[in-house]
Design an enzyme around this catalytic site. Structure first.
Site, PDB file in Angstrom:
ATOM      1  N   SER A 258       0.832  -1.192   0.000  1.00 56.22           N
ATOM      2  CA  SER A 258       0.000   0.000   0.000  1.00 56.22           C
ATOM      3  C   SER A 258       0.869   1.245   0.000  1.00 56.22           C
ATOM      4  O   SER A 258       2.063   1.178   0.235  1.00 56.22           O
ATOM      5  CB  SER A 258      -0.907   0.002   1.227  1.00 56.22           C
ATOM      6  N   LYS A 259       0.231   2.373  -0.260  1.00 56.38           N
ATOM      7  CA  LYS A 259       1.011   3.603  -0.360  1.00 56.38           C
ATOM      8  C   LYS A 259       1.698   3.960   0.962  1.00 56.38           C
ATOM      9  O   LYS A 259       2.731   4.600   0.974  1.00 56.38           O
ATOM     10  CB  LYS A 259       0.124   4.755  -0.838  1.00 56.38           C
ATOM     11  N   ARG A 260       1.103   3.506   2.053  1.00 59.92           N
ATOM     12  CA  ARG A 260       1.701   3.787   3.354  1.00 59.92           C
ATOM     13  C   ARG A 260       3.016   3.023   3.572  1.00 59.92           C
ATOM     14  O   ARG A 260       3.838   3.409   4.397  1.00 59.92           O
ATOM     15  CB  ARG A 260       0.730   3.409   4.475  1.00 59.92           C
ATOM     16  N   ASP A 261       3.167   1.931   2.862  1.00 58.40           N
ATOM     17  CA  ASP A 261       4.389   1.145   3.032  1.00 58.40           C
ATOM     18  C   ASP A 261       5.622   1.917   2.591  1.00 58.40           C
ATOM     19  O   ASP A 261       6.730   1.615   3.018  1.00 58.40           O
ATOM     20  CB  ASP A 261       4.280  -0.173   2.239  1.00 58.40           C
TER      21      ASP A 261
END
Length: 500
Positions: A258-261
Site C-alpha cells: 500500500s502507499k503507506r508502506d
RNA sequence: GGCCCGUUCGUCUAGGGGUUAGGACGCAGGAUUUUCAUUCCUGUAACACGGGUUCGAUUCCCGUACGGGCUACCA
C-alpha cells in the site's frame, strides 16, 4: 482479429507501482501479438477524482517507455478514452439493458439500504431481496414511469437470474466457476448519472474492441457479473479473454503493498514523486530516488512472471519476445526492494557513459556544479561501478565536483609522518609540473618517484587518495587525478599538507 | 461470516509422477583490485500439513492450515 488490450487506471491519486506492472504486462502482450495498447481513464467516481492524477499516469507511461497506441493524450479513433466524456453512451446502454430485461430501475436510497445491512447479517440486493424493495420489478408501471419522468433519483441494477453456473476461463487460473444465485444485483448506473466500473468497463471494452483483459486479481470476483453483462447485451461471442494478475504484497507482514508502506519501509512504491495536499500525502517515487526506468521495468516484469531459463536481465524488446501469459505466477509476489536496487545497479553499470551523463548533468546542476559534457562522462565512467542510485554520482562522488569537505582523520593520523610530510611536498612539486597529465603516465611517474625516495606505495597512495577524495573509498587514485586535472590535483595535495 | 484465488530456499522464481529440486537477490567466506566497488569462486537455505491415487509423489485428487482478494450508488 488483431489483439487489442487496454490499461484502465482510475485517476484517484498517484499510480501505484502495481498499476505500472499491469500496464507493462498489457504492453508486452500487445507488442508481442502485434496488437494495440490502449490507455483508458476510468474517472467515473467524481468523489474520488484527484486533479493531476491523469497527467501523472501519462507521465509515468512516458517515463518507463510504455507508450499507448491509442488513448487519452495519444489519439485513436475509438474514443473518447476518458469515461467521463462518455456519459451518454453508458446511459443509452443502461436503458437498453433494461429494455432487454436484464436490468431494472431501483429507487432505494443508499441510506435505506445501509439500514438493512446494519440490521440483517448478510443483506445483499439480489434475486431473493429485490421483490421486497423499491424498484421497477415491484412498483406499478405507472409509478415507475412517473419517477423516471421526474428525473429520479434512481439507479439501474443488473438483474441476476439465479440457478446458473458462470464459467470464467481465465488464461492464468483456468476454469473459475461462480453460482449466479450468490451474486448480487450490482448497480450499473448511479444516481448521479455516472456508470459504475462494471457497466463502463464492459461497454467500453466492447466498443473499443478489446480482445484481452489483463488486470489485477481484485477483479476476479466481479468478472462473473461482467460475463452476465456481455450475455445481456448479446456480446458473448466477442467477449474478451480474461487474465487476472496476482497482487504485489508488502515487503514484510501481511497484506498487499500500500502507499503507506513507502514511508513505513523507507522505499518508493510509486513510479514518480507525488505532491498531495498534505505532507502525509507526499510520496517519493522510483524516478526521483534515482532508478533508471529500464531497471524498474525489468524488476517489475519479473515480479510475478518468469519465462523459465536463467536469464535475469532483459531489455524491453527481450521482454516482448519472451512474454507469455501462461508463465505468470498465480500467487502474490512480495515486493523485494533489495532486488530492485540490484537491478538498478546492474543497469547503471551497463549504461553508456553518455547516457549516464544525461542523468548526472541535471543532478549536478541542481547542486550548483558546473561541468562539461566530457567531464560528466568521465565521472560516469569513474563512479558507475560503485553506485546504486543515480544521485550517488553527485553525492557519494561529490568530490569530483567540489573540494573535499571532510577527511578520514584516522587514516591521516596513521599515515602522516614527518618523513612523509617532507616527501609529500616534493611530490607536489612533481605533480604540479607534470607534463602529460594522464592516469597512466602519472601513475608511472609517481610510483617511480616513491620508490626512488625509498618509500612504499602503501605509505603514500592512501594519502593521495585522502587528498583527492577525503575518504578511503572511491575510484582509482590516478584516474581521479587525471579527471581532476593538474591544477586541481596539486591544489588538493597542498590542502592535505595543511591538515593537522 | 459468505464467495473466489493462492501456497517450492528469508525474498523473486525454474521445474515437474522416479532430479544431488536449478537460477537470481540477500547473507557468509574466499580470490582479484595496495582503497571501495565491480568481477569471479564457494557456502547457506525450500517443495505448508494430513489423507488418498500410484510400484513411486514436491508434482495428480480431496481435506486441513495459513495467506490473499471480493463482499459500496469505489475502482
Amino acid at each position: 482479429m488483431s489483439v487489442r488490450v487496454r490499461f484502465a487506471p482510475s485517476p484517484t491519486g498517484a499510480l501505484h507501482i502495481g498499476g505500472v506492472r499491469t500496464a507493462l504486462y498489457n504492453y508486452l502482450f500487445a507488442r508481442q501479438q502485434g496488437g494495440t495498447f490502449i490507455l483508458r481513464i476510468e474517472d467515473t467516481d467524481q468523489a474520488r477524482y484527484v486533479p493531476g492524477a491523469e497527467q501523472y499516469i501519462i507521465e509515468t507511461l512516458k517515463w518507463v517507455g510504455l507508450l499507448p497506441d491509442e488513448g487519452v493524450g495519444f489519439g485513436g479513433d475509438k474514443g473518447p478514452y476518458r469515461q467521463s466524456d462518455r456519459k451518454e453512451i453508458y446511459h443509452k446502454y443502461a436503458h437498453e439493458l433494461v429494455q432487454r430485461g436484464h436490468a431494472y430501475y431501483a429507487f432505494d436510497t443508499p441510506e435505506a439500504l445501509d439500514v438493512r445491512r446494519q440490521s440483517e447479517d448478510n443483506f445483499t440486493y439480489n434475486h431473493l431481496t429485490r421483490n421486497g424493495l423499491s424498484n421497477s420489478l415491484t412498483l406499478p408501471a405507472s409509478e415507475v414511469e412517473s419517477r423516471l419522468q421526474a428525473g429520479g433519483p434512481f439507479v439501474v441494477r443488473l438483474k441476476v437470474e439465479p440457478g446458473r453456473q458462470i464459467h470464467i476461463n481465465d488464461l492464468i487460473r483456468g476454469d473459475v466457476i461462480f453460482q449466479s444465485s450468490e451474486l448480487d444485483d450490482k448497480v450499473l448506473l448511479k444516481a448521479d448519472g455516472m456508470p459504475t466500473y462494471h457497466l463502463a468497463n464492459i461497454v467500453d471494452d466492447h466498443l473499443m474492441e478489446i480482445t484481452h483483459v489483463i488486470r489485477g486479481e481484485e477483479w476476479l470476483p466481479s468478472t462473473a457479473h461482467h460475463v452476465l453483462l456481455y450475455e445481456g447485451f448479446g456480446w458473448s461471442d466477442t467477449m474478451p479473454r480474461f487474465s487476472h494478475l496476482p497482487l504485489i504484497l508488502k515487503p514484510v507482514g501481511n497484506g498487499k503493498l500500500s502507499k503507506r508502506d513507502g514511508a513505513k519501509f523507507g522505499i518508493p512504491v510509486f513510479p514518480l514523486e507525488w505532491t498531495g495536499g498534505t505532507a502525509e500525502e507526499n510520496f517519493s517515487g522510483f524516478r526521483d530516488t534515482g532508478f533508471m526506468p529500464e531497471a524498474v521495468i525489468n524488476f517489475l516484469a519479473l515480479l510475478g512472471w518468469h519465462p523459465g531459463g536463467e536469464q535475469e536481465i532483459f531489455t524491453l524488446e527481450e521482454l516482448v519476445q519472451a512474454f507469455s501469459v501462461d508463465h505468470i505466477s498465480k500467487g502474490g509476489a512480495r515486493f523485494d526492494y533489495e532486488k530492485a536496487k540490484w537491478f538498478n545497479q546492474k543497469y547503471i553499470q551497463a549504461a553508456d557513459n553518455a547516457v549516464l551523463a544525461s542523468y548526472i548533468g541535471p543532478l549536478a546542476k541542481n547542486k550548483g556544479y558546473e561541468a562539461t559534457e566530457e567531464y560528466l562522462q568521465q565521472v560516469a565512467g569513474l563512479m558507475k561501478e560503485r553506485v546504486t542510485f543515480l544521485p550517488d554520482f553527485v553525492e557519494t562522488g561529490y568530490y569530483l565536483f567540489e573540494p573535499v569537505r571532510e577527511y578520514d582523520r584516522e587514516t591521516f593520523q596513521k599515515k602522516w609522518t614527518p618523513a612523509i610530510a617532507v616527501f609529500f611536498n616534493e611530490l607536489i612539486g612533481l605533480v604540479a609540473t607534470f607534463d602529460t597529465f594522464n592516469a597512466l603516465a602519472l601513475e608511472e611517474a609517481v610510483k617511480h618517484f616513491i620508490q626512488e625516495k625509498g618509500f612504499k606505495p602503501g605509505d603514500v597512495l592512501p594519502l593521495l587518495r585522502l587528498a583527492l577524495a577525503g575518504t578511503m573509498k572511491g575510484p582509482a587514485v590516478f584516474d581521479m587525478a587525471a579527471a581532476l586535472g593538474r591544477e586541481e590535483t596539486a591544489r588538493r595535495l597542498r590542502a592535505l599538507t595543511q591538515l593537522q
